[in-house]
Design a protein around this motif. Structure first.
Motif: not given
Length: 283
Positions: A219-222, A260-265
């Motif tokens: 959440m912080a990275v996003l 979704f997590i992969l896309g965020v990173v």
């Protein structure tokens, strides 16, 4: 909606060390679990009514979490980089195993919190406002801290800890203070969330490193780590997206969440707030 405020607390508190100070912790869920158990034990053993016991248990839970951070901080925060990340991950795992084998807190069977005495539906509304108050307190406190010498000190540690020490900044003291601040608000949130859910499981709730512990970071990275509003934005987007996945993609929600997590990173390394700032700068 109450869990949305809980997610905001997760993101804000992780960003104190992970974003502002550059120490990526995977064990902050430790303080959340300590807060949940501490408050529940006070409610169970104090002999007071529900609301007096809750009023006593919530601040004591925050203090217990902060003391744990103060005791563990000198040893854990002496580690740096991936060694620190792995060390904090081990803290959460160890805490879950200890709680699962400790009969005083229910062991692996978990612990039931006292029944809310209000009307049906009143519990959710009551804890919704209580968690919102914790978010407001955390946000205002962190905004003031980041605007002062403390914020400058932990940012200096993030940029170059050796140079910060050479300039006279007491890095160890500031690192422990940052961790204690995170622990304090996570303890408050854990105490309230335990009562909201009504059942404290050592691995699935209190020390849920594979969910809450990972979500804090994501959440912080996003939203944009190292910013004040980034964790708030990231928590809101993540929580809403997660609810949509579970509602409309049941059975595939974890697969889609992984993508979704992969896309965020990959596509938002600076987060939503960082991306918006870049767009504004290019105008």
């Amino acid at each position: 909606m109450a869990f949305l405020w809980l997610m905001v607390v997760f993101a804000l508190t992780w960003d104190v060390t992970g974003g502002q100070m550059g120490y990526n912790s995977f064990g902050n869920v430790l303080f959340f679990g300590i807060g949940a158990y501490a408050c529940a034990l006070v409610q169970r053993d104090s002999g007071l009514g529900y609301f007096p016991a809750l009023a006593l248990g919530v601040p004591l839970a925050a203090i217990a979490s902060m003391l744990a951070a103060a005791v563990l901080g000198p040893a854990i925060l002496a580690l740096r980089g991936h060694y620190f990340a792995i060390g904090t991950l081990g803290l959460g795992i160890a805490a879950a195993d200890i709680a699962a084998g400790w009969n005083y807190v229910g062991a692996s069977s978990g612990m039931v919190t006292p029944l809310f005495p209000g009307a049906i539906g009143g519990r959710e509304k009551f804890f919704y406002y209580l968690l919102f108050a914790i978010v407001a307190l955390a946000f205002i406190t962190l905004r003031r801290l980041y605007a002062g010498c403390f914020g400058l000190a932990i940012n200096a540690i993030r940029d170059d800890e050796e140079k910060a020490e050479a300039m006279g900044i007491r890095t160890t003291r500031h690192k422990i203070m940052a961790w204690c601040i995170s622990a304090f608000f996570l303890g408050l949130a854990g105490a309230v969330a335990g009562n909201l859910v009504g059942f404290i499981d050592p691995r699935e709730f209190a020390f849920a490193g594979s969910t809450y512990g990972v979500w804090m970071v994501l959440m912080a990275v996003l939203g944009g780590r190292g910013t004040l509003w980034g964790p708030v934005v990231g928590a809101c987007v993540f929580h809403i997206t997660q609810e949509l996945f579970w509602t409309y993609l049941l059975g595939w929600q974890r697969v889609v969440m992984g993508l979704f997590i992969l896309g965020v990173v990959v596509f938002l390394p600076k987060g939503i707030v960082g991306w918006l700032r870049r767009q504004e700068a290019h105008k």
